[in-house]
Design a protein around this motif. Structure first.
Motif, short mmCIF file in Angstrom:
data_model
loop_
_atom_site.label_atom_id
_atom_site.label_comp_id
_atom_site.label_asym_id
_atom_site.label_seq_id
_atom_site.Cartn_x
_atom_site.Cartn_y
_atom_site.Cartn_z
N PRO A 155 13.46 2.80 6.64
CA PRO A 155 13.70 3.63 5.75
C PRO A 155 13.37 4.13 4.99
O PRO A 155 12.32 3.49 4.38
N MET A 156 13.48 4.99 5.28
CA MET A 156 12.85 6.77 4.00
C MET A 156 13.53 6.12 2.33
O MET A 156 13.23 6.21 0.88
N GLU A 157 14.66 6.18 3.01
CA GLU A 157 15.55 5.39 1.44
C GLU A 157 15.75 4.38 0.86
O GLU A 157 15.31 3.39 2.04
N GLN A 158 16.02 4.32 -0.45
CA GLN A 158 16.42 3.63 -0.98
C GLN A 158 18.35 2.49 -0.13
O GLN A 158 18.48 3.16 -0.20
N MET A 159 18.30 0.89 0.17
CA MET A 159 19.06 0.86 0.96
C MET A 159 19.39 -0.60 -0.13
O MET A 159 19.22 -0.89 -1.20
N SER A 160 21.03 -0.83 0.20
CA SER A 160 21.57 -1.69 -0.70
C SER A 160 22.82 -3.02 0.15
O SER A 160 22.78 -2.35 0.99
N TYR A 206 9.09 1.01 3.69
CA TYR A 206 10.29 1.39 2.91
C TYR A 206 9.92 1.81 1.94
O TYR A 206 9.04 1.63 1.35
N MET A 207 10.56 3.24 1.80
CA MET A 207 10.47 3.99 0.48
C MET A 207 8.99 4.28 -0.14
O MET A 207 8.71 4.25 -0.59
N GLY A 208 8.53 4.80 1.08
CA GLY A 208 7.22 4.98 1.09
C GLY A 208 6.14 4.00 0.72
O GLY A 208 4.36 4.55 0.34
N GLN A 209 6.24 2.89 1.23
CA GLN A 209 5.72 1.78 0.75
C GLN A 209 4.97 1.06 2.20
O GLN A 209 5.74 1.29 2.75
N LEU A 210 3.69 0.67 2.05
CA LEU A 210 4.23 -0.18 3.45
C LEU A 210 3.30 -1.68 3.09
O LEU A 210 2.82 -1.89 1.71
N ARG A 211 4.25 -2.67 3.43
CA ARG A 211 4.34 -3.95 2.75
C ARG A 211 3.79 -5.53 4.09
O ARG A 211 4.49 -5.17 5.17
N VAL A 212 2.63 -5.27 3.91
CA VAL A 212 2.17 -6.50 4.73
C VAL A 212 1.79 -8.25 3.47
O VAL A 212 1.58 -8.14 2.51
N ALA A 213 2.66 -9.25 5.13
CA ALA A 213 2.84 -10.10 4.28
C ALA A 213 1.32 -11.02 5.82
O ALA A 213 1.41 -10.66 6.38
N VAL A 214 1.18 -11.75 4.91
CA VAL A 214 0.15 -12.94 5.24
C VAL A 214 0.94 -13.98 5.53
O VAL A 214 0.96 -14.67 4.65
N GLY A 215 1.32 -14.72 6.70
CA GLY A 215 1.38 -16.09 7.19
C GLY A 215 0.02 -16.91 7.50
O GLY A 215 -0.52 -16.47 8.25
N ALA A 216 -0.41 -17.51 6.51
CA ALA A 216 -1.85 -18.19 6.13
C ALA A 216 -1.67 -20.07 6.86
O ALA A 216 -0.59 -20.75 5.62
N GLU A 217 -2.54 -20.11 7.41
CA GLU A 217 -3.03 -21.69 8.19
C GLU A 217 -2.66 -22.61 6.31
O GLU A 217 -4.24 -22.05 6.15
N PHE A 275 0.96 -0.87 -0.26
CA PHE A 275 -0.03 -0.07 0.00
C PHE A 275 0.66 1.38 0.08
O PHE A 275 1.89 1.21 0.44
N SER A 276 0.14 2.30 -0.39
CA SER A 276 0.90 3.39 -0.53
C SER A 276 1.03 4.32 0.70
O SER A 276 -0.01 4.59 1.24
N LEU A 277 1.80 4.73 1.38
CA LEU A 277 2.28 5.34 2.87
C LEU A 277 1.50 6.60 2.58
O LEU A 277 0.77 7.19 3.46
N ASP A 278 1.86 7.40 1.58
CA ASP A 278 1.27 8.69 1.46
C ASP A 278 -0.16 8.75 1.04
O ASP A 278 -1.25 9.27 1.90
N GLN A 279 -1.06 7.79 0.84
CA GLN A 279 -3.00 7.23 0.55
C GLN A 279 -3.20 7.02 1.68
O GLN A 279 -4.53 7.44 2.36
N ILE A 280 -2.35 6.02 2.41
CA ILE A 280 -2.48 6.47 4.27
C ILE A 280 -3.00 7.41 4.82
O ILE A 280 -3.14 7.25 6.06
N LYS A 281 -1.81 8.11 5.14
CA LYS A 281 -1.54 9.50 5.60
C LYS A 281 -2.88 10.36 4.89
O LYS A 281 -3.39 11.10 5.74
N GLN A 282 -3.45 9.94 3.84
CA GLN A 282 -4.25 11.26 3.46
C GLN A 282 -6.18 10.42 4.34
O GLN A 282 -6.47 11.21 4.81
N ILE A 283 -6.06 9.13 4.25
CA ILE A 283 -7.06 8.56 5.04
C ILE A 283 -7.16 9.25 6.35
O ILE A 283 -7.92 9.31 6.92
N LYS A 284 -5.70 8.83 7.18
CA LYS A 284 -5.63 9.29 7.97
C LYS A 284 -5.52 10.85 8.67
O LYS A 284 -6.33 10.71 9.43
N ASP A 285 -5.16 10.98 7.80
CA ASP A 285 -5.95 12.60 7.88
C ASP A 285 -6.98 13.27 7.75
O ASP A 285 -8.09 14.00 8.62
N LYS A 286 -8.24 12.71 7.30
CA LYS A 286 -9.09 12.52 7.47
C LYS A 286 -9.95 11.99 8.05
O LYS A 286 -10.95 12.39 8.70
#
Length: 345
Positions: A273-278, A305-316, A236-247
């Protein structure tokens, strides 16, 4: 000078016992194919010195007390390079990678050597040209040592001499203020991660002794921690999440977290972090992590990471459809975003 063995903490003993064995899979997705020529050098010079437990076994002393005992590490026993069929599409390699993650999630780390290993996947997927997976036993690391391991190995891709920075709730600060507040931001980040880590044993205790009702996300049968899981992710985009949170007045994140941690799942989160790592001149396109071996049918982890929110799902497997679950997350986010956009200011 003779080295003194370090006692294993009560939490560490519980997380590596006959009834429970919890590990962490940390996945790094690279922009370029993996060059494995530096692997052993980096492990020897950077990874192993971070924490003596990375070079130690968990053993019992003459009184039956568990201790960390320093040993000589045979790196070749800890580095794995799987072989997949050649010439497949990137989408097909995603399936092979997910099956491989499911496989190593179920395998116990051998107690005869230090409780970690790495996996180099040299096949291009739709998410990366190469993938590195760390598997570390949760008895090895708490929040501080895990992040120490991560940030000792990784550098900023644009300028390795500059420090990584993290999202701040205060915007528009001067560069001097940013530099002066960097220590506070990192300290706050580590504190939040440590709080998440300290909450984790309670969620395990709750799932083991304070039983919830059976639900579509909780099978309730014995030995769920030994059943195979499937792992998938959504971004998900962190900018879009921030827009939702602000509203919504800035309460969305707190509400969602407090709701989820009282349900029949494990949830863990980390601010990245906000910057790309290596890593060794390999730019990192994305990252995510997963807690495996927990006695619950559903695990959700979140990392920014870098303006994105990564959600991982581990399911049985056979109980929860992870693809449907992540699809529902995406659809719910789309509907929330659309509803917020129609709200009057």
């Amino acid at each position: 000078m003779e080295e003194v063995d370090e006692p294993v903490s009560p939490t560490g003993q519980y997380l590596n016992s006959s009834v429970l064995s919890i590990s962490i899979l940390a996945t790094l997705e690279f922009d370029i194919p993996i060059d494995a020529s530096q692997t052993y050098f980096l492990l020897n010079t950077i990874f192993l010195p971070i924490n003596p437990r990375f070079s130690s076994l968990m053993v019992r002393d003459e009184n039956g007390v568990k201790q960390w005992k320093k040993v000589e590490v045979k790196l070749e026993d800890h580095v794995h390079v799987p072989i997949f069929p050649d010439g497949l599409s990137s989408e097909s390699y995603v399936d092979y990678l997910q099956e491989y993650l499911s496989k190593i999630a179920m395998e116990s780390l051998p107690q005869s050597r230090p409780l970690w290993e790495i996996h180099l996947i040299k096949y291009p997927t739709s998410n990366a040209d190469g993938t590195l997976v760390f598997k570390l036993h949760h008895a090895l690391v708490d929040g501080f040592s895990l992040m120490g391991a991560l940030f000792s190995c990784l550098r900023r891709a644009d300028n390795p001499s500059l420090p990584l920075t993290f999202p701040s709730s205060k915007q528009g600060m001067s560069s001097d203020s940013n530099r002066n507040s960097f220590f506070k931001k990192v300290t706050g980040f580590l504190s939040r991660f440590l709080n998440t880590t300290s909450d984790f044993p309670w969620s395990i205790l709750k799932s083991s002794f304070v039983e919830d009702d059976r639900t579509p996300i909780r099978a309730g049968h014995e030995g769920v921690e030994f059943r195979p899981i499937s792992i998938s992710t959504v971004t998900f985009s962190l900018d879009q999440i921030k827009q939702i949170k602000d509203k919504l007045g800035g309460t969305t994140a707190q509400y969602v977290h407090s709701t989820l941690k009282n349900t029949s799942m494990v949830i863990s989160n980390m601010i990245g972090p906000m910057e790309q790592m290596s890593l060794a001149n390999h730019p990192i396109r994305g990252l995510y992590f997963m807690v495996v071996g927990s006695p619950q049918s559903l695990t959700v982890t979140i990392v920014s990471y870098m303006g994105q929110l990564r959600v991982a799902v581990g399911a049985e497997k056979g109980f929860i459809d992870d693809k449907m679950f992540t699809s529902c997350l995406e659809n719910a986010f789309t509907r929330i975003k659309a509803a917020v956009c129609t709200m009057q200011p």
